[in-house]
Write a protein that holds these residues in place. Sequence first.
Motif, PDB file in Angstrom:
ATOM      1  N   ALA A  11       0.833  -1.212   0.000  1.00  0.00           N
ATOM      2  CA  ALA A  11       0.000   0.000   0.000  1.00  0.00           C
ATOM      3  C   ALA A  11       0.862   1.253   0.000  1.00  0.00           C
ATOM      4  O   ALA A  11       0.553   2.241   0.672  1.00  0.00           O
ATOM      5  CB  ALA A  11      -0.938   0.003   1.208  1.00  0.00           C
ATOM      6  N   SER A  39      -2.576   0.638   9.115  1.00  0.00           N
ATOM      7  CA  SER A  39      -3.198   1.801   8.481  1.00  0.00           C
ATOM      8  C   SER A  39      -2.425   3.051   8.901  1.00  0.00           C
ATOM      9  O   SER A  39      -1.748   3.061   9.927  1.00  0.00           O
ATOM     10  CB  SER A  39      -4.661   1.915   8.898  1.00  0.00           C
ATOM     11  OG  SER A  39      -4.768   2.023  10.314  1.00  0.00           O
ATOM     12  N   PHE A  66       0.501   1.743   5.456  1.00  0.00           N
ATOM     13  CA  PHE A  66      -0.179   2.450   4.381  1.00  0.00           C
ATOM     14  C   PHE A  66       0.565   3.737   4.030  1.00  0.00           C
ATOM     15  O   PHE A  66       0.911   4.526   4.909  1.00  0.00           O
ATOM     16  CB  PHE A  66      -1.616   2.790   4.787  1.00  0.00           C
ATOM     17  CG  PHE A  66      -2.439   3.344   3.659  1.00  0.00           C
ATOM     18  CD1 PHE A  66      -3.156   2.499   2.833  1.00  0.00           C
ATOM     19  CD2 PHE A  66      -2.478   4.706   3.402  1.00  0.00           C
ATOM     20  CE1 PHE A  66      -3.914   2.999   1.777  1.00  0.00           C
ATOM     21  CE2 PHE A  66      -3.219   5.215   2.350  1.00  0.00           C
ATOM     22  CZ  PHE A  66      -3.935   4.355   1.537  1.00  0.00           C
ATOM     23  N   GLU A 160      -6.551   7.019   2.116  1.00  0.00           N
ATOM     24  CA  GLU A 160      -6.968   5.726   2.680  1.00  0.00           C
ATOM     25  C   GLU A 160      -8.493   5.668   2.815  1.00  0.00           C
ATOM     26  O   GLU A 160      -9.134   4.676   2.421  1.00  0.00           O
ATOM     27  CB  GLU A 160      -6.303   5.545   4.042  1.00  0.00           C
ATOM     28  CG  GLU A 160      -6.609   4.215   4.722  1.00  0.00           C
ATOM     29  CD  GLU A 160      -6.009   4.148   6.115  1.00  0.00           C
ATOM     30  OE1 GLU A 160      -6.765   4.075   7.094  1.00  0.00           O
ATOM     31  OE2 GLU A 160      -4.760   4.172   6.211  1.00  0.00           O
TER      32      GLU A 160
END
Length: 464
Positions: A11, A39, A66, A160
């Motif tokens: 990511a 994340s 991420f 995101e």
Amino acid sequence: MKKCDVVIVGAGPAGIFTAIEMIKNSSKKSIIIVEKGKSVEKRHCPKEKTGKCMNCKPYCHITTGFSGAGAFSDGKLSLSYEVGGDLPMLIGEKKAQETINYTDKIYLQFGADTHVEGIGNTEEVKEIRKRAIKAGLKLVDCPIRHLGTEKAQELYFSIENYLLENGVEILFDSQCTDLILDSSEKCMGITLETAGRQEEIYAKDTVVATGRRGADWLEKLCTDHSIAHQPGTVDIGVRVEVRNEIIEKVNEVLYESKLVGYPKPFKNKVRTFCQNPGGFVAQENYDNDLAVVNGHSYKELKSDNTNLAILCSHNFTEPFNQPISYAQKVGELTNMLGAGKILVQRYGDILDGKRTWQRELMQSNLRPTLPDAVAGDITAAMPYRAMINIINFIQAMDYVVPGFASPETLLYSPELKFYSNRVKMDTDFNTNIKGLHCLGDSSGWTRGLMMASVHGVLMGRLLK
């Protein structure tokens, strides 16, 4: 077992922008992104509180998660096709620049600063270029959009949420372990591990975009599955730190001075990279507890120093074909001398043939912005060829920026860039394995946030 149309491994910018462009093209295909880290809102480096690197396990939160490593470093977007790797050689310079301009608008939509550094100031730029030419260096013109380390995190958090709101499934804390190939050597998807549980994802197209952090892993994958590739360039160097007063004019006029030279006697390519005015030197940890140095630059928080990398490019020919392993060994040896920490040495001490002592750092005008760096002797670990190239390049830089080669200028080591495994692809980013595409820095074709993002945009258009 899961099924989807497109599975993206990683990511970082390349993977993220593949999904963004598919959404913008109203694609109806299902997308799953697999990310080893967390994340963006859960990525926190404990050093902010402890003041020292805690060597986080199972991975470093600065390099993994991420948005990849770029969002937690300096967060700069290079707006010229001349900077960011060799993707223009594959797709053409015109297409590369057009896609940079397009991708830049997407960054602006998600909250990037509208101000661009390094444009205008024509007469001042001419003067800097004149000094560079006299020193045997080339000044590369490149406008810079500076996101800032903390602002980049906010921007990627917005991205995101955008992906999640548009139906993209993101699997965090999930490690891709292998590719799934059928009897005809077509890629059918991936295997992954999540919380100790093995899983398979089957997809029509598999995109591997694991960034610098995953370059070594991708190289092993290429060997295991006969994915056509070739050893490319690996960069070995140092992070240099000077007082802001020394490089003040360049900071004001260009923000980032991208200088390239081929110093004698070896005439290898040596370049500056990732300049951070008022920035902070930082430690990042890679696999096998490898500690490497980098630089951060915030929008609001500023130091009294500027740091930048000086990188020496190494290209290997037969019979050697393991440039990433070579660079890792250099890093491991340096880490050994620093007891697992980053080594720092004064430039004057290098020329005098002596190590630097901690007390000497405290007596200088220049105080390190990486307080847990260990004073020592980087020349005891740095290869002779690279060290001579770096010393001679710094002396040339001193002509462009008087005082750059001051005795108290600090050199941190190791600064390593793992781009070396170049996957062979056609202009549609198809590998020799049907259904498999490799993007971004781990593919060996790009370097940095913008060009990796461009690679993703173009992939997204092809997969729509």
